[in-house]
Design an enzyme around this catalytic site. Structure first.
Site, PDB file in Angstrom:
ATOM      1  N   THR A   1      -1.203   7.538  -0.651  1.00  0.00           N
ATOM      2  CA  THR A   1      -2.489   7.429  -1.363  1.00  0.00           C
ATOM      3  C   THR A   1      -3.337   6.271  -0.849  1.00  0.00           C
ATOM      4  O   THR A   1      -4.531   6.203  -1.118  1.00  0.00           O
ATOM      5  CB  THR A   1      -2.253   7.178  -2.864  1.00  0.00           C
ATOM      6  OG1 THR A   1      -1.604   5.896  -3.005  1.00  0.00           O
ATOM      7  CG2 THR A   1      -1.367   8.256  -3.475  1.00  0.00           C
TER       8      THR A   1
ATOM      9  N   ARG B   1       0.835  -1.188   0.000  1.00  0.00           N
ATOM     10  CA  ARG B   1       0.000   0.000   0.000  1.00  0.00           C
ATOM     11  C   ARG B   1       0.869   1.236   0.000  1.00  0.00           C
ATOM     12  O   ARG B   1       1.725   1.375   0.857  1.00  0.00           O
ATOM     13  CB  ARG B   1      -0.796  -0.008   1.311  1.00  0.00           C
ATOM     14  CG  ARG B   1      -2.238   0.007   1.100  1.00  0.00           C
ATOM     15  CD  ARG B   1      -3.066  -0.026   2.325  1.00  0.00           C
ATOM     16  NE  ARG B   1      -2.561   0.389   3.606  1.00  0.00           N
ATOM     17  CZ  ARG B   1      -3.344   0.782   4.587  1.00  0.00           C
ATOM     18  NH1 ARG B   1      -4.637   0.864   4.411  1.00  0.00           N
ATOM     19  NH2 ARG B   1      -2.856   1.101   5.759  1.00  0.00           N
TER      20      ARG B   1
ATOM     21  N   ASP C   1       0.387  -2.803  12.318  1.00  0.00           N
ATOM     22  CA  ASP C   1       0.854  -3.197  10.985  1.00  0.00           C
ATOM     23  C   ASP C   1       1.196  -4.688  11.003  1.00  0.00           C
ATOM     24  O   ASP C   1       2.172  -5.100  11.637  1.00  0.00           O
ATOM     25  CB  ASP C   1       2.082  -2.365  10.599  1.00  0.00           C
ATOM     26  CG  ASP C   1       2.495  -2.607   9.161  1.00  0.00           C
ATOM     27  OD1 ASP C   1       2.703  -3.786   8.789  1.00  0.00           O
ATOM     28  OD2 ASP C   1       2.608  -1.634   8.404  1.00  0.00           O
TER      29      ASP C   1
HETATM   30  C1  PRP Z   1      -1.118  -4.479   4.526  1.00  0.00           C
HETATM   31  C2  PRP Z   1      -1.951  -5.736   4.618  1.00  0.00           C
HETATM   32  C3  PRP Z   1      -2.769  -5.692   3.355  1.00  0.00           C
HETATM   33  C4  PRP Z   1      -3.010  -4.206   3.178  1.00  0.00           C
HETATM   34  C5  PRP Z   1      -4.417  -3.902   3.619  1.00  0.00           C
HETATM   35  O1  PRP Z   1      -0.060  -4.671   3.687  1.00  0.00           O
HETATM   36  O2  PRP Z   1      -1.189  -6.898   4.759  1.00  0.00           O
HETATM   37  O3  PRP Z   1      -2.116  -6.234   2.223  1.00  0.00           O
HETATM   38  O4  PRP Z   1      -2.063  -3.529   4.014  1.00  0.00           O
HETATM   39  O5  PRP Z   1      -4.732  -2.593   3.379  1.00  0.00           O
HETATM   40  P1  PRP Z   1      -5.827  -2.134   2.307  1.00  0.00           P
HETATM   41  O6  PRP Z   1      -7.019  -2.987   2.536  1.00  0.00           O
HETATM   42  O7  PRP Z   1      -6.058  -0.690   2.642  1.00  0.00           O
HETATM   43  O8  PRP Z   1      -5.240  -2.295   0.944  1.00  0.00           O
HETATM   44  P2  PRP Z   1       1.049  -3.559   3.388  1.00  0.00           P
HETATM   45  O9  PRP Z   1       0.632  -2.714   2.246  1.00  0.00           O
HETATM   46  O10 PRP Z   1       1.371  -2.824   4.657  1.00  0.00           O
HETATM   47  O11 PRP Z   1       2.269  -4.392   2.876  1.00  0.00           O
HETATM   48  P3  PRP Z   1       3.198  -5.460   3.627  1.00  0.00           P
HETATM   49  O12 PRP Z   1       2.373  -6.707   3.845  1.00  0.00           O
HETATM   50  O13 PRP Z   1       4.290  -5.674   2.643  1.00  0.00           O
HETATM   51  O14 PRP Z   1       3.671  -4.861   4.922  1.00  0.00           O
HETATM   52  N1  URA Z   2      -2.527  -2.903   7.056  1.00  0.00           N
HETATM   53  C1  URA Z   2      -2.133  -3.321   8.275  1.00  0.00           C
HETATM   54  O1  URA Z   2      -1.150  -4.064   8.392  1.00  0.00           O
HETATM   55  N2  URA Z   2      -2.832  -2.911   9.352  1.00  0.00           N
HETATM   56  C2  URA Z   2      -3.892  -2.100   9.248  1.00  0.00           C
HETATM   57  O2  URA Z   2      -4.499  -1.756  10.277  1.00  0.00           O
HETATM   58  C3  URA Z   2      -4.287  -1.665   7.970  1.00  0.00           C
HETATM   59  C4  URA Z   2      -3.593  -2.090   6.881  1.00  0.00           C
END
Ligand code: PRP
Ligand code: URA
Length: 216
Positions: free
Chosen positions: A115, A111, A207
């Site tokens: 944005t 993400r 996170d």
């Molecule tokens: C987190 C999570 C999802 C996403 C959810 O990943 O594991 O993939 O955010 O958010 P959304 O519903 O608003 O899209 P992140 O983008 O932090 O990546 P990562 O798993 O590499 O840390």
């Molecule tokens: N991604 C995460 O890992 N945690 C949140 O709360 C939202 C998005």
């Protein structure tokens, strides 16, 4: 004002007491990385029991010590787990312990912090896509952007039977995924209250990727 989940959504919250107990431990900020990883693994395994309720079976025969008995064998090879990198990786091993013959694909998405839109960087799933059942895995369904993008990629590759498994869902994410992909059932271990301005789920667990892999 917290948003609500549309009545037409395909959300199913797995509210088994063991799942509720483990989700509570997962939320706790004091839970260390090692235990966090174990809990994600265990909850995914418990949810897989529910998610595979209608898995296809083939009739087989088995020799007991006394006679031949009819039985069933799951068509595990047709089941494909697809973790959304990174955090979805934490859900794979627990499900594979239940269904070792399942195949595993990967979708790389993160993400954009400003944005909140997903940026994709990797896609690899086993061939014969149209004949497979997909379990798309990600612990968090927040805005729903990542889940929607992952489902779109799977469908573009030819997938027709997709389920989305997450641990914590926000109403906003459920609403978006249900709107954009009404054919995709959503299984969650918890439906939380809302998103904050940074797109984090409240009360949530923080996170998920950072907590799983000890990064910050
Ligand atoms: C987190 C999570 C999802 C996403 C959810 O990943 O594991 O993939 O955010 O958010 P959304 O519903 O608003 O899209 P992140 O983008 O932090 O990546 P990562 O798993 O590499 O840390
Ligand atoms: N991604 C995460 O890992 N945690 C949140 O709360 C939202 C998005």
């Amino acid at each position: 004002m917290p948003s609500t989940v549309p009545a037409t959504s395909m959300l199913h919250v797995v509210d088994h007491p063991l799942v509720r107990h483990k989700i509570t431990l997962l939320r706790d900020r004091a839970t260390p990385t090692k235990q966090f990883k174990e809990l994600v693994d265990e909850i995914a395994m418990l949810m897989a029991y529910e998610a595979t309720r209608d898995l296809a079976l083939d009739p087989v025969q088995v020799e007991t010590p006394l006679e031949t008995a009819p039985g069933w064998a799951v068509r595990g090879k047709k089941l494909t787990l697809v973790p959304i990198l990174r955090a979805g990786l934490g859900m794979v091993e627990g499900i594979l312990r239940l269904i070792p013959s399942a195949r595993v694909g990967h979708i790389g998405l993160y993400r954009n912090h400003d944005t909140l839109e997903p940026v994709d960087y990797y896609f690899k799933v086993p061939g014969d896509v149209g004949a497979r059942d997909f379990l798309l895995l990600d612990p968090m369904l927040a805005t729903g952007g990542s889940a929607c993008a992952a489902v779109t990629s799977l469908k573009r590759a030819g997938a027709t039977r997709i389920r989305f498994l997450c641990l914590v869902a926000a109403p906003e994410g459920v609403a978006r995924l249900s709107r954009e992909h009404p054919d995709v059932p959503i299984l969650a271990a918890a439906l939380d209250r809302e998103l904050n301005e940074q797109g984090y789920i409240l009360p949530g667990l923080g996170d998920a990727g950072d907590r799983l892999f000890g990064t910050r």
